[in-house]
Design an enzyme around this catalytic site. Structure first.
Site, PDB file in Angstrom:
ATOM      1  N   ILE A 140       2.849  -5.978  -9.472  1.00 51.09           N
ATOM      2  CA  ILE A 140       2.989  -5.590  -8.315  1.00 51.09           C
ATOM      3  C   ILE A 140       3.300  -4.198  -7.831  1.00 51.09           C
ATOM      4  O   ILE A 140       3.328  -3.415  -8.874  1.00 51.09           O
ATOM      5  CB  ILE A 140       4.536  -6.175  -7.586  1.00 51.09           C
ATOM      6  CG1 ILE A 140       5.641  -5.462  -8.507  1.00 51.09           C
ATOM      7  CG2 ILE A 140       4.722  -7.782  -7.365  1.00 51.09           C
ATOM      8  CD1 ILE A 140       6.933  -6.045  -8.395  1.00 51.09           C
ATOM      9  N   LYS A 169      -4.996  -4.767  -5.634  1.00 50.41           N
ATOM     10  CA  LYS A 169      -3.262  -4.677  -5.856  1.00 50.41           C
ATOM     11  C   LYS A 169      -2.295  -4.845  -4.804  1.00 50.41           C
ATOM     12  O   LYS A 169      -2.697  -4.255  -3.818  1.00 50.41           O
ATOM     13  CB  LYS A 169      -2.946  -3.154  -6.295  1.00 50.41           C
ATOM     14  CG  LYS A 169      -1.880  -2.846  -6.892  1.00 50.41           C
ATOM     15  CD  LYS A 169      -1.701  -1.429  -7.633  1.00 50.41           C
ATOM     16  CE  LYS A 169      -0.467  -1.138  -8.062  1.00 50.41           C
ATOM     17  NZ  LYS A 169      -0.394   0.244  -8.574  1.00 50.41           N
ATOM     18  N   ASN A 194      -8.697   3.077  -9.102  1.00 50.31           N
ATOM     19  CA  ASN A 194      -7.822   2.675  -7.882  1.00 50.31           C
ATOM     20  C   ASN A 194      -8.251   3.292  -6.664  1.00 50.31           C
ATOM     21  O   ASN A 194      -8.560   4.698  -6.541  1.00 50.31           O
ATOM     22  CB  ASN A 194      -6.280   3.146  -8.307  1.00 50.31           C
ATOM     23  CG  ASN A 194      -5.498   2.586  -7.454  1.00 50.31           C
ATOM     24  OD1 ASN A 194      -5.323   3.037  -6.362  1.00 50.31           O
ATOM     25  ND2 ASN A 194      -4.689   1.533  -7.730  1.00 50.31           N
ATOM     26  N   GLY A 231      10.339   1.133 -11.995  1.00 47.46           N
ATOM     27  CA  GLY A 231      10.990   1.119 -13.388  1.00 47.46           C
ATOM     28  C   GLY A 231      11.488  -0.138 -13.859  1.00 47.46           C
ATOM     29  O   GLY A 231      11.465  -1.001 -13.299  1.00 47.46           O
ATOM     30  N   GLY A 258       5.042  -3.728 -13.189  1.00 44.16           N
ATOM     31  CA  GLY A 258       6.302  -3.513 -12.459  1.00 44.16           C
ATOM     32  C   GLY A 258       7.309  -3.513 -13.745  1.00 44.16           C
ATOM     33  O   GLY A 258       7.669  -4.642 -14.222  1.00 44.16           O
ATOM     34  N   CYS A 308       0.108   0.632  -1.011  1.00 50.92           N
ATOM     35  CA  CYS A 308       0.899   1.797  -0.910  1.00 50.92           C
ATOM     36  C   CYS A 308       2.014   1.902   0.047  1.00 50.92           C
ATOM     37  O   CYS A 308       1.650   1.878   1.386  1.00 50.92           O
ATOM     38  CB  CYS A 308      -0.076   3.031  -0.919  1.00 50.92           C
ATOM     39  SG  CYS A 308       1.016   4.420  -0.748  1.00 50.92           S
TER      40      CYS A 308
END
Lengths: 246, 316
Positions: free
Chosen positions: B205, B179, B105, B231, B257, B136
């Protein structure tokens, strides 16, 4: 680190907003200053709680009701079980030679519990620490007698003067003749400890931070030290005095 | 891995076969070390390591974490050892515990930084894919700024793709997965722009922007005020975005996700995902990926699935 379903042996109030929970233990080796991470039904993240005391069969934790999670936790009853990760964090190394003959152990409020297990371990190694505990008031006080039962001298400060000396732990202690110190409590108290204690004295501070995982994966609780970034949950919560950047 | 006589969990992601689609998401798995102490991480499809930048970074001030109903907010701000630290220290450690290709990443604050970091990591033997994090939400410059505008997304994707292709002869032309951020009006528009610019795959996502306020202080819980929400609560958002994007692009999608059980994996694949990332769930149950991989065959049987790859996009 392991994951266990620990049985709740007891869960009782011991002071204002303060509860003691005793859990079953499988004998996994623990160190004072380490913590467990508790999964509560209905809450996403675990709750990191410091270990107060332990033996082969039990772990004792003491927690303050500070939010919805701990409010829910106080309603857990004996006979039930909770999901825990343990042992977490580095803990205090009671074999460190720098501790010397006369350590001082200083705990404030929610920082008092881990100091009990630490004192028990220090006593077991033949040392007799002087104990200084601070609370907001006598209503929030706990474990004073338990510390005395270890055969230790205990000095207490309360902010409102309702017990012991009126003021803070730093109003009670003096660094004369002490060889080292251990401390856990609110950050203001930790800072005051650093400025009160003589420069050459070794000290170990236990820090609190909001955590994601509690085992070093998420970098949620990092702090900058003189030796680079450290994770409070993994390389902490105990940091050595000389590495801390205030 | 063939889960049983009848079930096959293998999928192919940009020319590399994965034993199963399960991929711990970047930022929730460190560089694998903490998890390798708990289980053999070679059972994973692969894992995506912590977002890496050109220089080492401490990240944002603490508190960086806030709890939410069925999720959490983080604002770590890309704390990482920098590309030199990753190449010199982390990758040699990874090679001791992980014998598959790893997903690298990559993050950055400028186009040049993305190009440099992606290029250098792609030259590492263990790296199978570059996952370009242009989403980010926790850094003020760069990061999501590249991922919320189709032109910028295409510009950085194109530049990195060109740099990777230029090192083909050195084995450095690794597949490029971009991403994407959900914090846009239409994620599929960004997805298409990246595909045209040369992306080989997409991860959908990243976290959803959000915040909590501490009622005792009246201030935001996390120091950076607004962070990224992840979460189980965001699973439906991710599914919707994967579904919509699947209809617009031909390149494979890695779904991410809120995934926290084998049923979520199946849903994500039916929406259109080839690989499935597991993020925040790792932080609460560090064995979750192992448990999902072990439980997938019985869930496949339950729904009459023999080959997992057959269900990709099946809900369309």
């Amino acid at each position: 680190m392991k994951n266990r379903k620990a049985e709740i042996i007891s869960n009782r109030q011991i002071a204002e907003n303060t509860y003691e929970m005793i859990l079953s233990h499988d004998g996994t080796e623990l160190k004072p200053g380490q913590f467990i991470n508790i999964k509560l039904e209905g809450f996403f993240l675990r709750r990191p709680i410091s270990i107060c005391d332990w033996d082969e069969k039990t772990i004792t934790i003491i927690y303050k009701t500070v939010g919805r999670g701990t409010e829910a936790m106080k309603r857990y009853v004996s006979g039930g079980s909770i999901d825990i990760l343990l042992p977490l964090g580095n803990g205090y190394d009671v074999s460190d030679e720098r501790i010397g003959q006369k350590p001082i152990v200083v705990g404030g409020g929610a920082g008092v519990p881990p100091m009990f297990g630490l004192c028990r371990e220090l006593v077991a190694r033949g040392s007799k620490p002087l104990v200084v505990l601070g609370f907001r008031s006598s209503k929030e006080m706990f474990y004073i007698e338990k510390f005395r039962e270890l055969g230790l001298e205990v000095a207490v400060a309360t902010e409102d003067g309702s017990y012991g000396v009126k003021g803070f732990v730093t109003d009670v202690l003096s660094d004369s003749e002490c060889t080292s110190f251990f401390t856990c409590g609110p950050e203001g108290m930790l800072k005051a400890m650093d400025s009160t204690m003589g420069r050459g004295i070794s000290g170990w501070f236990s820090f609190e931070e909001r955590m994601g995982c509690g085992f070093g994966a998420c970098m949620g609780c990092s702090c900058e030290t003189r030796y680079g970034s450290k994770r409070i949950c993994k390389e902490g919560p105990v940091l050595e005095r000389e590495e801390i950047i205030w | 891995m063939v889960g049983s006589d009848r079930t096959n969990m293998k999928v192919e992601l940009c020319g590399i076969t994965l034993d199963n689609p399960i991929i711990p998401a970047s930022g929730t798995f460190g560089f694998g070390r903490e998890f390798a102490e708990l289980y053999d991480i070679n059972i994973l499809g692969t894992f995506s390591f912590k977002g890496t930048t050109g220089k080492n970074r401490f990240g944002n001030p603490t508190p960086r974490i806030a709890e939410c109903t069925e999720g959490m907010i983080n604002s770590v701000g890309l704390e990482n050892p920098g590309v030199d630290g990753v190449i010199n220290e982390e990758l040699p450690e990874i090679s001791k515990m992980f014998n598959k290709s790893v997903m690298a990443n990559v993050s950055g604050f400028s186009l040049e930084e993305y190009v440099e970091v992606a290029g250098r990591l792609a030259l590492q033997k263990q790296v199978g894919w570059i996952e370009l994090n242009i989403s980010c939400p926790n850094v003020h410059r760069g990061g999501m700024a590249f991922g919320t505008d189709p032109k910028e997304a295409a510009r950085v994707t194109g530049a990195v793709k060109k740099a990777l292709e230029a090192q083909s002869s050195d084995g450095g032309n690794k597949p490029l997965i971009v991403k994407l951020s959900p914090n846009v009006t239409d994620i599929s528009e960004i997805a298409v722009a990246c595909e045209i610019a040369g992306a080989d795959g997409l991860t959908l996502i990243n976290t959803v922007q959000g915040m909590r306020i501490d009622l005792k202080t009246g201030r935001p819980v996390i120091a950076n005020k607004i962070g990224g929400f992840s979460g189980p609560a965001i699973l439906p958002i991710a599914l919707g975005m994967v579904y919509r994007t699947y209809e617009k692009v031909k390149i494979p999608i890695v779904g991410c996700g809120g995934v926290s059980c084998p049923e979520d994996v199946l849903e994500m694949m039916m929406a259109g995902a080839t690989g499935v990332q597991v993020g925040a769930a790792n932080l609460v149950n560090p064995w979750i990926c192992q448990e999902i991989i072990e439980a997938l065959p019985s869930q496949m049987k339950k729904y009459g699935i023999e080959n997992l790859r057959d269900i990709i996009g099946g809900a369309h």
